[in-house]
Write an enzyme that holds these catalytic residues in place. Structure first.
Site, short mmCIF file in Angstrom:
data_model
loop_
_atom_site.label_atom_id
_atom_site.label_comp_id
_atom_site.label_asym_id
_atom_site.label_seq_id
_atom_site.Cartn_x
_atom_site.Cartn_y
_atom_site.Cartn_z
N ARG A 77 74.46 80.60 48.90
CA ARG A 77 74.90 79.44 49.67
C ARG A 77 74.86 78.18 48.80
O ARG A 77 74.14 78.13 47.80
CB ARG A 77 73.99 79.23 50.89
CG ARG A 77 73.95 80.40 51.85
CD ARG A 77 72.97 80.13 52.98
NE ARG A 77 72.95 81.20 53.97
CZ ARG A 77 72.09 82.22 53.96
NH1 ARG A 77 71.18 82.30 53.00
NH2 ARG A 77 72.13 83.14 54.90
N LYS A 121 67.79 80.51 54.22
CA LYS A 121 67.53 79.90 55.53
C LYS A 121 66.13 80.26 56.01
O LYS A 121 65.65 81.36 55.78
CB LYS A 121 68.58 80.37 56.54
CG LYS A 121 69.96 79.76 56.32
CD LYS A 121 70.91 80.15 57.43
CE LYS A 121 72.24 79.43 57.28
NZ LYS A 121 73.19 79.79 58.37
N HIS A 152 81.66 77.91 50.60
CA HIS A 152 81.51 78.98 51.60
C HIS A 152 82.62 80.01 51.47
O HIS A 152 82.39 81.21 51.68
CB HIS A 152 81.49 78.42 53.01
CG HIS A 152 81.26 79.47 54.05
ND1 HIS A 152 80.02 80.07 54.23
CD2 HIS A 152 82.10 80.08 54.93
CE1 HIS A 152 80.11 80.98 55.18
NE2 HIS A 152 81.36 81.01 55.61
N ARG A 162 81.59 82.35 48.86
CA ARG A 162 80.60 83.30 49.41
C ARG A 162 81.32 84.39 50.20
O ARG A 162 81.00 85.57 50.10
CB ARG A 162 79.62 82.52 50.29
CG ARG A 162 78.56 83.36 50.99
CD ARG A 162 77.54 82.41 51.61
NE ARG A 162 76.73 83.02 52.67
CZ ARG A 162 75.61 83.70 52.46
NH1 ARG A 162 75.18 83.92 51.24
NH2 ARG A 162 74.92 84.18 53.48
N HIS A 179 71.45 87.88 54.99
CA HIS A 179 71.64 87.86 56.45
C HIS A 179 70.47 88.55 57.14
O HIS A 179 69.97 89.57 56.65
CB HIS A 179 72.94 88.57 56.84
CG HIS A 179 74.16 87.75 56.55
ND1 HIS A 179 75.41 88.32 56.38
CD2 HIS A 179 74.33 86.41 56.39
CE1 HIS A 179 76.29 87.35 56.14
NE2 HIS A 179 75.65 86.20 56.14
N TYR A 223 82.77 89.66 57.71
CA TYR A 223 83.51 89.75 56.46
C TYR A 223 84.33 91.03 56.35
O TYR A 223 85.07 91.21 55.39
CB TYR A 223 82.54 89.68 55.26
CG TYR A 223 81.75 88.42 55.19
CD1 TYR A 223 82.35 87.22 54.83
CD2 TYR A 223 80.39 88.40 55.48
CE1 TYR A 223 81.62 86.04 54.76
CE2 TYR A 223 79.65 87.22 55.41
CZ TYR A 223 80.27 86.06 55.05
OH TYR A 223 79.56 84.88 54.99
#
Length: 297
Positions: free
Chosen positions: A147, A171, A241, A244, A267, A276
C-alpha cells in the site's frame, strides 16, 4: 464531548485504527451532530432515533453524496453506537435495522504487462538520486503489492537483503514479511548508494525520502505514479492502488494461488482478495475459448 474523546481513544488504542481513519470517523460524527443541531435543535447523540439518521441520509443524498460515501459515514456512526453499547451508555443502537445503501461496484482496471514494461524498461528516468528512487518506487509497488502508506513508512532497518525480504506495517499495525525479487535487490543497493549523499534528519530512518531529506508524503507518491503512467497509459485512474491491483491481477493471471496472494497483500479475509479475480477470470475465459477443441468446430 467526553464520549467523543473516549471513542477516539478506543479506536486508536484498542482497535488500532490509523490516525487518518480515526479523524475521518470523528469528522463524520461531527457532521451528523451539526445536522441534528440545525434540523432538530438537539445535538444529543445518545438520544438519537433512526428517523433522524434517515433524515441525514436523505439530506446527504440530496447534496449529491454518493451511496458509497454515505455508507462510509453511516459506518462511522455504527461504530460509535457500538462503542456506546459496549460501555453501557446505550441499551440499543438506533442503527440496529439499518441496511447499507446499494452502490455500483467500480471495476478497477489494472495496467497491462506491456504498460509496466514500458514504464520500467523504456522510459528514461532522471540521472542520479531522484531517477533511481522513482524507478524503485514504481517497481516496488508492482512487485510487492504494498500500500502507499506502507511504502511511505518503510524503514531502512526493515529491508533485509540477506533474505531478500521487506517487513511492512499494514492496517491495524499488522506486520507482514514480503519477498522481493533479485531485480529489486539490485535497485535497492543502487538507491542506497545514491541516498548516501542526501542529508537526512538524524534518527529519521525512513527508507524513501525527498531530495531535501524528509520522508515522502501521500500526494507526492500519487503524483509520481500518475506522472510516469500518463506517458504510457490512457486509463482514467493511474494511482498507487491501481499498481497494487495490477500486482494481484498479474499474479492470478499467471497461476498464483489466491490464498498466497491474500497473504502477500495483507488481507484479513479472502473476500477482500476476491475482488481482484474478475480480471483473472477474463484471462481464463480467453484461454479456455482459444484452447478448447469444442470451440474450434
Amino acid at each position: 464531548m467526553n464520549n467523543i474523546k473516549s471513542f477516539h481513544d478506543y479506536l486508536l488504542l484498542e482497535k488500532n485504527y490509523s490516525q487518518h481513519t480515526v479523524t475521518a470517523y470523528l469528522n463524520d460524527i461531527g457532521f451528523f451532530e451539526s445536522f441534528l443541531a440545525n434540523e432538530f435543535e438537539d445535538d444529543n447523540l445518545i438520544a438519537v432515533n433512526y428517523n433522524q439518521i434517515r433524515s441525514w441520509i436523505v439530506s446527504l443524498s440530496d447534496d449529491g453524496i454518493s451511496n458509497a460515501s454515505i455508507n462510509r459515514k453511516i459506518a462511522a456512526l455504527k461504530s460509535f453506537y457500538k462503542f456506546l453499547l459496549k460501555t453501557k451508555q446505550l441499551d440499543s443502537s438506533p442503527l440496529l435495522k439499518h441496511k447499507a445503501l446499494k452502490s455500483p461496484k467500480k471495476i478497477q482496471i489494472p495496467f497491462s504487462e506491456k504498460e509496466l514494461d514500458m514504464v520500467l524498461n523504456q522510459i528514461t528516468y532522471k540521472e542520479g538520486f531522484e531517477g533511481v528512487r522513482d524507478k524503485l518506487i514504481v517497481d516496488l509497488f508492482y512487485t510487492t503489492g504494498i500500500r502507499r502508506t506502507e511504502l511511505i513508512h518503510l524503514k531502512t532497518q526493515n529491508i533485509d537483503l540477506s533474505t531478500n525480504t521487506i517487513k511492512v506495517l499494514g492496517k491495524r499495525n499488522k506486520e507482514r514479511i514480503i519477498p522481493i525479487l533479485p531485480i529489486i535487490t539490485e535497485q535497492v543497493q543502487k538507491y542506497v548508494i545514491e541516498k548516501s549523499s542526501i542529508k537526512q534528519d538524524k534518527g529519521d530512518d525512513y527508507f524513501f525520502i525527498l531530495l531535501n531529506g524528509v520522508k515522502l508524503n501521500d500526494s507526492f507518491v500519487y503524483r509520481l505514479i500518475n506522472y510516469y503512467f500518463s506517458n504510457v497509459s490512457e486509463k482514467v485512474k493511474k494511482s498507487p492502488h491501481i499498481l497494487r491491483h495490477t500486482f494481484a491481477t498479474h499474479l492470478l493471471n499467471n497461476g498464483a494461488d489466491i490464498n498466497s496472494v491474500k497473504e502477500l497483500l495483507g488481507h484479513s479475509s479472502l473476500a477482500s482478495t476476491q475482488v481482484y479475480t474478475h480480471n483473472s477470470l477474463a484471462e481464463l475465459q480467453k484461454v479456455y475459448h482459444n484452447a478448447h477443441p469444442r470451440n474450434k468446430k
